[in-house]
Write an enzyme that holds these catalytic residues in place. Structure first.
Site, PDB file in Angstrom:
ATOM      1  N   GLU A 214      30.536 -11.511  17.573  1.00 54.16           N
ATOM      2  CA  GLU A 214      29.826 -12.019  16.390  1.00 54.16           C
ATOM      3  C   GLU A 214      28.689 -12.932  16.796  1.00 54.16           C
ATOM      4  OE1 GLU A 214      28.285 -14.282  13.339  1.00 54.16           O
ATOM      5  OE2 GLU A 214      29.497 -15.237  14.881  1.00 54.16           O
TER       6      GLU A 214
ATOM      7  N   ASP B 274      35.272 -13.458  19.554  1.00 52.96           N
ATOM      8  CA  ASP B 274      34.528 -13.902  20.740  1.00 52.96           C
ATOM      9  C   ASP B 274      34.340 -15.420  20.803  1.00 52.96           C
ATOM     10  OD1 ASP B 274      32.877 -13.529  18.461  1.00 52.96           O
ATOM     11  OD2 ASP B 274      31.079 -13.443  19.702  1.00 52.96           O
TER      12      ASP B 274
HETATM   13 ZN   LIG Z   1      29.498 -19.467  15.681  1.00 49.79          ZN
HETATM   14 ZN   LIG Z   2      31.670 -18.170  13.804  1.00 50.39          ZN
END
Ligand SMILES: [Zn+2]
Ligand SMILES: [Zn+2]
Length: 404
Positions: A146, A88
């Protein structure tokens, strides 16, 4: 779509090096935010399908809407090694001017996850080409989200992607480390990042008649300073901990004492023990100060990620892989950081190691920190990361005794 190599059957870290750079640039140009990685997941699945064409024992699945998990199962029985990349981007407007800048205003790969994805795609291509030598399975986890708690890792673990896994490794391209170096460490590496919210509930009134109020501003000021005593006086000085209050809000004008004040902040620590202990100590401070002044309080915690604590066996596997694939000079002891990573979710299910791949280059001005609008990588780091992933699989799955 960047080019795919026709020489799939002979893929080696050398032959995939330029492909990996091309994939990273393609991903960099097309960033997507956490939980919205639709095109990214499609690109990952297509690139894997090309690498796996004609190879037995390979499988590509989508455990959630925007994640991809691939398996390369060797012809011989053996352990399962999982490797994870996060895919991401961030809500940042890119300020770089290279020719593969983000094509989506306000969204940018400013943490290096484009590079993580490309490195793991490269490793998958090389490992698939060596499938016949594998004793066991390599599982490639391309994880969404994440950057946005609760994060994609926990979701994937709950979906069973780590079922049957004996060991899990993952890397972060790292701007604190020069390109060519790889930082590995056993034990605590990255912090837990829990958010806290405190409300001080007093009684408002006229700024000139304080005796008829319970002044939430004065009480909040004491809470702010006393919370720092938790770190400086209650926690072992040799154990890192941070309490930061990032937001304080109360009052409307100069001559009114407000009825309440809100405080919001983040706390960081490297061990599960401190993660339990620090909130208890904080609440004791808040309760003591508010009760001393006749006020009330609320204290809430919004859990972030667990600390990343590396298993010594998994860290040793990565060290051996670095020495064998990049050289002993490349290996350094990683410096722990109070930043957080949801790789920790995988470490609840299997022994795991997270490691840092140096991507800094002072001479070329590649020095901006992660999450900066000028963040960039020395792309030679991608080859280093690819090699370490490939070699870790070879170390664990091509030796007679399996784990080594
Ligand atoms: Zn980051
Ligand atoms: Zn990262």
């Amino acid at each position: 779509m960047p080019p795919l190599s026709p020489a799939r059957g002979r893929a080696t870290p050398e032959t995939v090096r330029d492909l990996v750079v091309g994939w990273r640039r393609h991903l960099h140009r097309n960033p997507e935010l956490s939980f919205h990685e639709e095109r990214t997941a499609r690109f990952v699945a297509d690139t894997l399908a090309d690498a796996f064409a004609g190879v037995d024992g390979c499988e590509i699945t989508h455990p959630t809407a925007t994640s991809v998990v691939a398996r390369v199962v060797g012809p011989h029985p053996g352990p399962v090694l999982a490797m994870r990349a996060d895919i991401d981007a961030l809500p940042i407007h890119e300020a770089n001017t290279h020719d593969f800048v983000s094509g989506t205003p306000g969204t940018m790969h400013a943490c290096g996850h484009d590079g993580h994805t490309a490195m793991l795609l490269g490793a998958a291509r090389v490992i698939a080409a060596r499938r016949d030598t594998l004793h066991g399975e390599v599982r490639f986890i391309f994880q969404h989200a994440e950057e946005l708690p609760p994060g994609g890792a926990e979701e994937l673990v709950n979906a069973g992607v780590l079922d049957g896994v004996d060991m899990v490794i993952g890397a972060h391209l790292w701007l604190q480390l020069p390109v060519g170096k790889v930082g590995v460490k056993s034990g605590p590496l990255m912090a837990a990042n829990d958010t806290f919210r405190i409300s001080i509930l007093g009684a408002g009134g006229h700024g000139a008649i304080p005796q008829q109020t319970i002044d939430s501003i004065v009480i909040a000021a004491q809470v702010v300073t006393n919370l720092q005593h938790v770190v400086s006086r209650n926690v072992d000085p040799l154990e890192p901990a941070v309490i930061t209050i990032g937001r304080i809000a109360g009052g409307t004008t100069s001559n009114v004492i407000p009825g309440s004040v809100e405080l919001e902040g983040t706390m960081r620590m490297l061990t599960p023990e401190l993660r339990t202990r620090i909130p208890e100590l904080m609440e004791r401070v808040v309760a003591g100060i508010t009760s001393a002044h006749g006020a009330r309080y609320t204290f809430e915690i919004d859990p972030g990620y667990r600390p990343v604590v590396n298993d010594s066996g998994a860290a040793e596997l990565v060290r051996r892989a670095v020495i064998a694939s990049v050289g002993a000079d490349a290996l350094v002891e990683a410096t722990p950081t109070m930043a957080a990573e949801d790789f920790s979710a995988y470490q609840q299910r299997a022994p795991g190691a997270f490691f840092f791949v140096g991507a800094r280059n002072e001479e070329r001005g590649i020095v901006h920190p992660h999450h900066h609008s000028c963040f960039d990588l020395d792309e030679r780091a991608l080859d280093v990361g690819t090699r370490v992933f490939v070699q870790a699989a070879m170390e664990m799955l091509t030796e007679k005794d399996g784990r080594g």
